[in-house]
Design an enzyme around this catalytic site. Structure first.
Site, PDB file in Angstrom:
ATOM      1  N   ASP A  44       0.818  -1.226   0.000  1.00  0.00           N
ATOM      2  CA  ASP A  44       0.000   0.000   0.000  1.00  0.00           C
ATOM      3  C   ASP A  44       0.843   1.263   0.000  1.00  0.00           C
ATOM      4  O   ASP A  44       0.416   2.285  -0.520  1.00  0.00           O
ATOM      5  CB  ASP A  44      -1.032   0.006   1.155  1.00  0.00           C
ATOM      6  CG  ASP A  44      -0.437  -0.124   2.545  1.00  0.00           C
ATOM      7  OD1 ASP A  44       0.754  -0.448   2.679  1.00  0.00           O
ATOM      8  OD2 ASP A  44      -1.185   0.123   3.515  1.00  0.00           O
TER       9      ASP A  44
ATOM     10  N   SER B 274     -10.505   3.089  28.031  1.00  0.00           N
ATOM     11  CA  SER B 274     -10.472   1.852  27.244  1.00  0.00           C
ATOM     12  C   SER B 274     -10.800   0.666  28.141  1.00  0.00           C
ATOM     13  O   SER B 274     -10.281   0.563  29.263  1.00  0.00           O
ATOM     14  CB  SER B 274      -9.081   1.647  26.634  1.00  0.00           C
ATOM     15  OG  SER B 274      -8.959   0.312  26.168  1.00  0.00           O
TER      16      SER B 274
ATOM     17  N   SER C 167      -5.345  -1.064  15.041  1.00  0.00           N
ATOM     18  CA  SER C 167      -5.193   0.390  15.237  1.00  0.00           C
ATOM     19  C   SER C 167      -6.138   1.146  14.308  1.00  0.00           C
ATOM     20  O   SER C 167      -6.712   2.174  14.681  1.00  0.00           O
ATOM     21  CB  SER C 167      -3.740   0.833  15.049  1.00  0.00           C
ATOM     22  OG  SER C 167      -3.288   0.529  13.761  1.00  0.00           O
TER      23      SER C 167
ATOM     24  N   GLU D 277      -2.798   8.015  12.410  1.00  0.00           N
ATOM     25  CA  GLU D 277      -1.697   7.064  12.610  1.00  0.00           C
ATOM     26  C   GLU D 277      -0.398   7.558  11.958  1.00  0.00           C
ATOM     27  O   GLU D 277       0.674   7.472  12.546  1.00  0.00           O
ATOM     28  CB  GLU D 277      -2.080   5.682  12.051  1.00  0.00           C
ATOM     29  CG  GLU D 277      -1.005   4.634  12.298  1.00  0.00           C
ATOM     30  CD  GLU D 277      -1.515   3.207  12.357  1.00  0.00           C
ATOM     31  OE1 GLU D 277      -2.729   2.991  12.170  1.00  0.00           O
ATOM     32  OE2 GLU D 277      -0.694   2.309  12.596  1.00  0.00           O
TER      33      GLU D 277
ATOM     34  N   ASP E  18      -5.441  -0.162   5.799  1.00  0.00           N
ATOM     35  CA  ASP E  18      -6.290  -0.542   6.926  1.00  0.00           C
ATOM     36  C   ASP E  18      -7.486   0.390   7.071  1.00  0.00           C
ATOM     37  O   ASP E  18      -8.630  -0.069   7.187  1.00  0.00           O
ATOM     38  CB  ASP E  18      -5.459  -0.569   8.218  1.00  0.00           C
ATOM     39  CG  ASP E  18      -4.277  -1.521   8.111  1.00  0.00           C
ATOM     40  OD1 ASP E  18      -4.201  -2.257   7.110  1.00  0.00           O
ATOM     41  OD2 ASP E  18      -3.429  -1.537   9.018  1.00  0.00           O
TER      42      ASP E  18
HETATM   43  C1  GLA Z   1       0.119  -2.505   8.444  1.00  0.00           C
HETATM   44  C2  GLA Z   1       0.022  -1.104   7.876  1.00  0.00           C
HETATM   45  C3  GLA Z   1      -0.668  -1.124   6.511  1.00  0.00           C
HETATM   46  C4  GLA Z   1      -0.024  -2.145   5.573  1.00  0.00           C
HETATM   47  C5  GLA Z   1       0.119  -3.489   6.270  1.00  0.00           C
HETATM   48  C6  GLA Z   1       0.908  -4.475   5.442  1.00  0.00           C
HETATM   49  O1  GLA Z   1      -1.136  -3.008   8.750  1.00  0.00           O
HETATM   50  O2  GLA Z   1      -0.705  -0.263   8.742  1.00  0.00           O
HETATM   51  O3  GLA Z   1      -0.626   0.167   5.949  1.00  0.00           O
HETATM   52  O4  GLA Z   1       1.209  -1.684   5.087  1.00  0.00           O
HETATM   53  O5  GLA Z   1       0.764  -3.364   7.515  1.00  0.00           O
HETATM   54  O6  GLA Z   1       0.254  -4.728   4.249  1.00  0.00           O
END
Ligand code: GLA
Length: 407
Positions: free
Chosen positions: A55, A86, A150, A186, A198
């Site tokens: 990504d 939390s 996350s 993030e 994500d």
């Molecule tokens: C983590 C990162 C994503 C992606 C994955 C691996 O989840 O937050 O952006 O790079 O690793 O595909």
């Protein structure tokens, strides 16, 4: 090699129902802040069927949401305070956090409150006018398992803000804006150089859907597929090894730097361009640094595997052939993440090998790697047997027992 299942059964992580999650968020809210929340929202985790570490190089991924979610109960405040609690903080992190929205400063911490408050910061930066909030957060998504926990948290907080601030970020355009704000939280606020996989998956992908996400554009574009696996009696079995390398965030950051260096060495804007060129893999020989060359080879071949898997998923050939091909691509993906990306661990390799030997069509580490979870494409009727075998093998090797969940 097969091993006998242990007397005590493998641990399965059953997702909460929406009602159960909402009740838990409400109860936590009432206990922490008193009175009723104004809204309760939730966001899922995500699984990468295939296409990891692509990504941040404008590549391709095939991803789907998981039923395990983060629930957020929220109420506006009269002042500009942000109070958060939390119900299941990561080990060693605080249960509660309180601060003023105007005092939020990027790059000050990496515990969960920074991810959550980072969303409020990001929405403020994007020009939304905001008030203080009380937020109660609970979830049944395992942390550090490669399931996008996350992003599930930041997406949940974004949805909570949308619900009580009346931002009207609904529909596809709204989901994109929230996904970008959650990504800002993030990447810019916490400072972890993640890609957009994500947050865009958890906010834009519907239940029972898989999406091919194409990161060549910002925002990334999604091609939607029904999650055909279910129609053909197949499931994705997740094996959470429960352990991650302590330095996984640094390792991830080094990989994204290596990928940039590899692209620079070849004089291209992104490695994605090579995936689309017939002689793209051959051109990688032009990268002098052997480590950067291996990293680039993973990325370019992974983009191609995603394209092949998507063609098989949506193809018209016999189902057996198509799913066998996807399984084989998953195994290749794992091999590439292990050998070229150095993102696997002995426990992940064991999960993949054991699941395949026990009857899975394919398996791979899923998510960032460096520990966390693996997934296996399995016949639904064999899921329990395969989990038994993996569990027993971990016990036989003296490794901590994994946790299993089904997608
Ligand atoms: C983590 C990162 C994503 C992606 C994955 C691996 O989840 O937050 O952006 O790079 O690793 O595909």
């Amino acid at each position: 090699m097969t091993v006998s299942p242990q007397d005590d059964a493998p641990r399965w992580l059953i997702p909460w129902t929406l009602d159960e999650g909402s009740d838990r968020a409400r109860a936590l809210f009432e206990e922490a802040f008193g009175g009723e929340p104004e809204a309760i929202v939730s966001a899922p985790g995500r699984i990468t069927v295939i296409g990891d570490h692509t990504d941040y190089t404008e590549g391709l991924s095939l991803a789907a949401p998981v039923a395990h979610r983060t629930f957020v109960a929220v109420r506006r405040r009269e002042d500009e305070a942000l109070r958060m609690v939390s119900g299941n903080p990561p080990p060693g992190e605080p249960e509660r956090w309180e601060g003023a929205i105007s005092a939020l400063v990027p790059g000050t911490g990496i515990d969960w409150p920074y991810y959550a408050s980072g969303v409020v910061w990001a929405l403020t930066e994007r020009g939304y006018s905001v008030t203080g909030l009380d937020l109660a957060i609970v979830g049944c998504l395992p942390l550090e398992a490669g399931l996008g926990a996350s992003a599930s948290l930041t997406a949940g907080v974004g949805l909570a803000c949308n619900a009580v601030w009346g931002l009207a970020l609904d529909g596809e355009a709204g989901a994109i804006e929230l996904a970008e704000a959650a990504w800002d939280a993030e990447s810019a606020y916490v400072g972890f150089p993640c890609g957009r996989l994500d947050t865009h998956t958890v906010l834009r992908c519907a239940e029972d859907e898989a999406v091919m996400v194409d990161f060549a554009t910002v925002p990334p574009s999604l091609t939607r597929y029904p999650l055909y696996f279910h129609d053909y009696g197949l499931r994705l079995l997740v094996v959470d090894t429960g352990a991650r390398r302590d330095d996984w965030m640094d390792a991830y950051a080094r990989r994204s730097r290596d990928a940039r260096l590899a692209a620079q060495a070849l004089g291209v804007d992104s490695l994605r361009l090579l995936a689309d060129e017939p002689d793209g893999v051959r051109r990688l020989a032009g990268i002098e640094d052997p480590t950067a060359r291996r990293r680039a080879r993973h990325i370019v071949t992974e983009d191609r595997r995603v394209a092949d898997a998507v063609a098989a998923l949506g193809g018209l050939g016999p189902a057996h052939d198509r799913f066998t091909e996807i399984g084989a691509l998953m195994l290749d993906s794992h091999g590439s993440l292990r050998a070229d990306y150095d993102a696997s661990t002995p426990a992940l390799d064991l999960a993949v090998d054991t699941a395949f030997a026990a009857g899975a069509l394919g398996a791979r580490l899923a998510g960032a790697g460096f520990g966390g979870g693996a997934i296996a494409l399995v016949r639904a009727t064999q899921a329990e047997h395969i989990a038994d075998q993996v569990d027993a093998m971990f016990v036989a090797r003296g490794l901590p027992r994994p946790t299993f969940l089904l997608v």
